[in-house]
Design a protein around this motif. Structure first.
Motif, PDB file in Angstrom:
ATOM      1  N   PRO A 149      34.887  63.069  51.432  1.00 11.82           N
ATOM      2  CA  PRO A 149      35.182  61.837  50.697  1.00 11.82           C
ATOM      3  C   PRO A 149      36.087  60.892  51.486  1.00 11.82           C
ATOM      4  O   PRO A 149      37.311  60.891  51.324  1.00 11.82           O
ATOM      5  CB  PRO A 149      35.879  62.344  49.431  1.00 11.82           C
ATOM      6  CG  PRO A 149      36.519  63.627  49.846  1.00 11.82           C
ATOM      7  CD  PRO A 149      35.617  64.230  50.877  1.00 11.82           C
ATOM      8  N   LEU A 150      35.470  60.084  52.322  1.00 11.94           N
ATOM      9  CA  LEU A 150      36.213  59.114  53.128  1.00 11.94           C
ATOM     10  C   LEU A 150      35.977  57.708  52.597  1.00 11.94           C
ATOM     11  O   LEU A 150      34.931  57.405  52.028  1.00 11.94           O
ATOM     12  CB  LEU A 150      35.779  59.193  54.590  1.00 11.94           C
ATOM     13  CG  LEU A 150      36.007  60.518  55.312  1.00 11.94           C
ATOM     14  CD1 LEU A 150      35.413  60.457  56.702  1.00 11.94           C
ATOM     15  CD2 LEU A 150      37.495  60.848  55.373  1.00 11.94           C
ATOM     16  N   ARG A 151      36.948  56.832  52.840  1.00 11.18           N
ATOM     17  CA  ARG A 151      36.783  55.440  52.479  1.00 11.18           C
ATOM     18  C   ARG A 151      35.725  54.794  53.366  1.00 11.18           C
ATOM     19  O   ARG A 151      35.544  55.170  54.525  1.00 11.18           O
ATOM     20  CB  ARG A 151      38.097  54.673  52.661  1.00 11.18           C
ATOM     21  CG  ARG A 151      39.211  55.079  51.711  1.00 11.18           C
ATOM     22  CD  ARG A 151      40.356  54.075  51.823  1.00 11.18           C
ATOM     23  NE  ARG A 151      41.479  54.455  50.967  1.00 11.18           N
ATOM     24  CZ  ARG A 151      42.549  55.115  51.397  1.00 11.18           C
ATOM     25  NH1 ARG A 151      42.613  55.481  52.659  1.00 11.18           N
ATOM     26  NH2 ARG A 151      43.527  55.409  50.568  1.00 11.18           N
ATOM     27  N   ASP A 152      35.038  53.795  52.833  1.00  9.51           N
ATOM     28  CA  ASP A 152      34.121  53.011  53.650  1.00  9.51           C
ATOM     29  C   ASP A 152      34.904  52.329  54.767  1.00  9.51           C
ATOM     30  O   ASP A 152      35.992  51.797  54.549  1.00  9.51           O
ATOM     31  CB  ASP A 152      33.415  51.946  52.798  1.00  9.51           C
ATOM     32  CG  ASP A 152      32.390  52.550  51.855  1.00  9.51           C
ATOM     33  OD1 ASP A 152      32.006  53.714  52.078  1.00  9.51           O
ATOM     34  OD2 ASP A 152      31.987  51.865  50.892  1.00  9.51           O
ATOM     35  N   GLY A 153      34.338  52.349  55.956  1.00 12.41           N
ATOM     36  CA  GLY A 153      35.007  51.742  57.101  1.00 12.41           C
ATOM     37  C   GLY A 153      35.914  52.683  57.858  1.00 12.41           C
ATOM     38  O   GLY A 153      36.502  52.293  58.876  1.00 12.41           O
ATOM     39  N   ALA A 154      36.051  53.940  57.393  1.00 13.20           N
ATOM     40  CA  ALA A 154      36.885  54.908  58.094  1.00 13.20           C
ATOM     41  C   ALA A 154      36.295  55.189  59.478  1.00 13.20           C
ATOM     42  O   ALA A 154      35.088  55.289  59.649  1.00 13.20           O
ATOM     43  CB  ALA A 154      36.989  56.204  57.291  1.00 13.20           C
TER      44      ALA A 154
END
Length: 247
Positions: free
Chosen positions: A30-35
């Motif tokens: 579960p990573l943020r978009d743009g990571a």
């Protein structure tokens, strides 16, 4: 690659499953978009040979030409700064000045040696920035011309030059080795002298240094794929609206 300062980083074991990356122990990450992340793999895992060649190629650009001056910082236990330059104190930011420095000696970049002749066929000599793969960066310097009247006219490298200068001016030292990246200074276009470490490390940053920026732009043109994030613009606070009538 290096992406500048940020929060603490963590390594996540991943596995390629059906064309997608998944957490090794199951499920999505579960990573943020743009990571942005580094993917470390064995080279033999890359199936596309053209892609492998593209991301592992070695390129170089000339940063300083043949004959360019370099300042060497030494500590000869003088009671005051003993200048080799008649123009006065060199413009070196305090954070880069080695502790105890009392003397600056000027040397010059000389013609390249036989090994460098194979690496840099188009240049006579100089200081080059070598980009090896995606994130390995090195500086390569041709032999150093020592100051006029010095017993030996040429040193094979900046480290060799520092040793000879240290033997001459720092007899109090038990060892005459030193870090050329922190004791050799190159001239920037704004009149400042900065350590070679800034050149070596600064290629991964959008530092406001003209030589670094110019060198990286040349590498980008040759690579055609590796573009660093743009320098964030400094925000200027808006002035209050004096005509609003608010008190």
């Amino acid at each position: 690659m290096r992406y500048g300062q940020g929060s603490r980083r963590i390594s996540l074991p991943m596995q390629r499953v059906n064309g997608q990356w998944e957490f090794l122990y199951g499920g999505d990450v579960p990573l943020r978009d743009g990571a942005i992340a580094d993917l470390v793999v064995n080279m033999d895992s890359i199936q596309d040979r053209d892609f492998l060649k593209l991301i592992s190629q070695e390129l170089s650009v000339e940063v300083l030409p043949l004959g360019a001056p370099l300042l060497v910082a030494l500590s000869d236990r003088g009671y005051a700064l003993q200048q080799a330059e008649p123009t006065g104190m060199p413009n070196i930011p305090l954070q880069y000045r080695p502790p105890g420095c009392t003397r600056f000696v000027t040397v010059h970049i000389g013609p390249k040696n036989k090994r460098q002749n194979d690496l840099f066929a188009e240049d006579e000599g100089g200081l080059w920035l070598r980009q090896i793969g995606l994130d390995r960066c090195e500086l390569e310097c041709s032999p150093i011309q020592m100051p006029e009247g010095f017993p030996k006219k040429v040193a094979q490298s900046p480290n060799h030059a520092f040793t000879m200068l240290s033997e001459q001016y720092e007899p109090h030292r038990l060892s005459h080795t030193g870090n050329a990246y922190t004791h050799f200074f190159y001239p920037e276009t704004d009149g400042q002298w900065l350590p070679l470490s800034v050149l070596r490390d600064g290629v991964f940053k959008r530092a406001e240094r003209s030589l670094i920026d110019q060198a990286w732009r040349q590498l980008e043109e040759k690579l055609g794929w590796c573009h660093l994030p743009p320098v964030p613009k400094k925000s200027i606070p808006k002035r209050g609206n004096r005509d609003s009538g608010d008190e």
